[in-house]
Design an enzyme around this catalytic site. Structure first.
Site, short mmCIF file in Angstrom:
data_model
loop_
_atom_site.label_atom_id
_atom_site.label_comp_id
_atom_site.label_asym_id
_atom_site.label_seq_id
_atom_site.Cartn_x
_atom_site.Cartn_y
_atom_site.Cartn_z
CB CYS A 1 -0.66 0.41 1.18
SG CYS A 1 -1.74 1.26 1.71
CB CYS B 1 -0.64 2.70 4.20
SG CYS B 1 -1.91 1.39 2.99
CG ASP B 2 2.83 0.87 4.60
OD1 ASP B 2 2.80 1.28 5.35
OD2 ASP B 2 3.06 0.17 4.01
#
Ligand code: NAP
Length: 330
Positions: A133, A136-137
């Site tokens: 992701c 997300c990261d």
């Protein structure tokens, strides 16, 4: 007992909830204990959902779908379905909390899960440089060199997004042409921070406590080389999330839940399925939403017929009038 339970809170689940709620079925949406909204919660700009000419952020779109479902009376439950009992006329859903919900009909819209490469290092270094992701990261990889694995729209989207943070993004693809749509390809080709590594399979992810590189194997001549990177984003597609229904609903040879023709009817009466979990081909937010609509109308039709047959008694009058609406809308 409820009339309808919907499992899943992606575009299919929430659209089914909007239709079912507007039909006064007061659906219960089992929306996940972790992240409500499905895969679009991990997406940035959605440019191809009709009605948003300037695009919309994935999480914003899902928040709007949820609000629309709740506005008409859908109940959202922040829990997971952990077991299903689909035998017999009463469908039972056991939740993570241990609570059991029952309904006359059920819509299964659990979507799909990120595919894994299935190589050494992938699980061990998950969260330590290996991610599925970018939104997300990505932030953790400022000024670093990283790799994105895959050649589809997801890989192009992830790679393009990651150039906001990384100093360089290698897109490692097993063939010499992409599967991604033209517009996504062109965007990636035009990005100076992206370099394509063609005809290469990632056969190992290297590193002790954190990723230090990937081992690549040529899909042309089998030769191997190391590519030093500190992050690996896996974007090789998704698999339908069917673990709850493996021995309960018929599946297709592609692993999706089998449905009868263009309907959402599964192999079990009263159980309907929608979205990515039935779709091995198109897998778009808007097709999932359309599929959720079909499931709600099919469920409504089923419940109306059930009412006309004499059960469940309390809903009979309410529902029978809607059967014609559902039938004419299909
Ligand atoms: P996809 O289209 O199935 O592409 C998966 C890619 O990963 C392919 O290039 C495939 O290679 C590669 N791959 C699969 N298994 C692999 C493995 N074990 N090892 C290495 N590579 C592997 O999946 P997706 O990109 O996630 O897209 C799924 C759907 O969502 C598509 O319909 C797409 O259009 C849609 N989507 C749309 C958007 C958007 O419009 N903004 C964004 C993301 C996704 P091959 O090409 O060799 O098979």
């Amino acid at each position: 007992m409820r009339q309808l339970i919907i499992i899943g809170s992606g575009p299919a689940g929430f659209t089914a909830a909007i239709y079912a709620a507007r039909a006064n079925l007061s659906p219960l949406v089992v929306a996940s204990s972790v992240e409500v909204g499905g895969e679009l919660m991990n997406t940035t700009e959605v440019e191809n959902f009709p009605g948003f000419p300037d695009g919309i952020q994935g999480p914003d779109l899902m928040a709007k779908l949820q609000a629309q479902a709740e506005k008409f009376g859908a109940e959202i439950l922040y829990d997971d379905a952990v077991e299903l009992d689909l035998d017999g006329p009463v469908k039972r859903v056991t939740l993570g909390s241990g609570r059991v919900e029952e309904a006359d009909a059920l819509i299964f819209a659990t979507g799909s899960a990120y595919r894994r490469i299935g190589i050494a290092g992938e699980d061990r270094l998950s969260g330590h440089g290996v991610s599925w992701c970018a939104t997300c990261d990505g932030f953790f990889f400022r000024e670093q060199e990283i790799a994105v694995v895959g050649g589809g729209d997801s890989a192009m989207e992830e790679a393009t997004f990651l150039t906001r943070f990384a100093s360089k993004v290698y897109v490692v693809h097993r063939r010499d042409e992409l599967r991604a749509s033209k517009i996504m390809q062109e965007r990636a080709f035009a990005n100076e921070k992206i370099e394509f590594v063609w005809n290469s399979a990632v056969v190992d992810i290297l590193g002790g406590d954190a990723v230090t590189g990937v081992l690549l194997e040529s899909t042309v001549d089998g030769s191997r080389r190391e590519l030093p990177v500190t992050g690996v984003f896996v974007a090789i597609g998704n698999d339908p999330r069917t673990h709850l229904v493996h021995d309960k609903l018929d599946l297709t040879h592609e692993g999706t839940v089998w449905v009868d023709g263009r309907s959402s009817r599964t192999s079990v009466p009263g159980v309907f399925a929608a979205g990515d979990v039935i779709d091995p081909t198109y897998r778009q937010a808007v097709t999932a939403a359309g599929s959720g609509t079909v499931a709600a109308l099919d469920a409504e039709h089923f419940l109306a017929a059930l009412g006309e047959a004499g059960e469940p008694e309390p809903h009979a009058d309410e529902i029978s009038g809607r059967a014609e609406t559902a039938a004419s809308a299909v």
